[in-house]
Design an enzyme around this catalytic site. Structure first.
Site, short mmCIF file in Angstrom:
data_model
loop_
_atom_site.label_atom_id
_atom_site.label_comp_id
_atom_site.label_asym_id
_atom_site.label_seq_id
_atom_site.Cartn_x
_atom_site.Cartn_y
_atom_site.Cartn_z
N ASP A 48 0.80 -1.23 0.00
CA ASP A 48 0.00 0.00 0.00
C ASP A 48 0.83 1.28 0.00
OD1 ASP A 48 -1.93 -1.93 0.25
OD2 ASP A 48 -2.78 -1.19 2.12
N LYS A 79 -7.05 -4.76 -3.29
CA LYS A 79 -7.77 -5.33 -2.15
C LYS A 79 -8.75 -4.29 -1.60
CE LYS A 79 -4.08 -4.04 1.16
NZ LYS A 79 -4.83 -3.24 2.15
N CYS A 113 -1.79 -2.74 7.75
CA CYS A 113 -1.74 -3.59 6.56
C CYS A 113 -0.44 -4.37 6.42
CB CYS A 113 -2.01 -2.73 5.33
SG CYS A 113 -3.68 -2.01 5.34
#
Length: 209
Positions: free
Chosen positions: A9, A109, A154
């Site tokens: 990310d 995602k 994450c």
């Protein structure tokens, strides 16, 4: 030995100026680029938060809710986030300085509006898989280095899921190529990863081995 690098990310939304900035989030980009350029990895993959508008993890989807307070989503506790990384927006794009042309696979995602997905490998219910674990297993990956944003969410969940979902894989967390939301959260995440057998290293360890 097949070595892979997972960049979690590293998106505009989690860097300064984004909708959910991680402190110093952009500082991971040059470190990630050195890792990408190192030639140490057989495979480079990245995850990308890719939320539909009105995702259930957004505070704006719940009347009266405020960002960064605990709420509920699909009957389970859920941190309420600011709207971030909405599909097709600049906020959702990978950081422009990241050498994304060298990335072999970008795994999106967080597309299901009814469940959040911190991990690059599956949703928070640990039910629906993204398919990334199967992809890495099919490539014969034996060693996976994980870094990115944010350590205490994450990155941590991606590293833990990799260990569980990719048979026989060895997982390392690259600390200086990652940033977290709070110092306390980062310390707790690193402790949890270590307890589960994930090795904590710095980029110099990966670059000079």
């Amino acid at each position: 030995m097949i070595k892979a690098l997972l960049l979690v990310d590293i998106q505009n939304g989690f860097c300064p100026g984004g909708n959910l900035p991680v402190p110093d989030g952009d500082k991971v980009v040059p470190v990630a680029n050195r890792l990408i350029d190192s030639g140490k990895y057989d495979l480079i993959v990245a995850s990308q938060d890719w939320h539909p508008p009105g995702h259930g993890s957004f505070a704006s989807a719940h009347p009266g809710a405020a960002p960064f307070e605990m709420g509920e989503l699909s009957g389970k506790p859920q941190m309420m986030w600011p709207d971030h990384c909405i599909q097709g927006t600049l906020d959702a794009e990978l950081h422009p300085a990241l050498k994304s042309e060298e990335i072999d696979l970008i795994q999106q995602k967080g597309e299901d509006p009814g469940i959040d997905s911190y991990s690059a490998f599956r949703d928070n219910d640990r039910d629906a898989s993204t398919g990334l674990s199967d992809f890495l297993a099919d490539q014969g990956v034996t060693d996976l280095d994980v870094c990115g944003l944010a350590t205490d969410y994450c990155v941590k969940f991606s590293a833990l899921d990799a260990l569980e979902m990719i048979p026989g894989v060895r997982v390392r967390f690259i600390e200086d190529a990652s940033r977290g939301i709070t110092p306390e959260g980062v310390a707790a995440a690193i402790d949890e990863m270590r307890v589960h057998g994930i090795t904590v290293i710095n980029s110099a360890d990966a670059l000079h081995e």
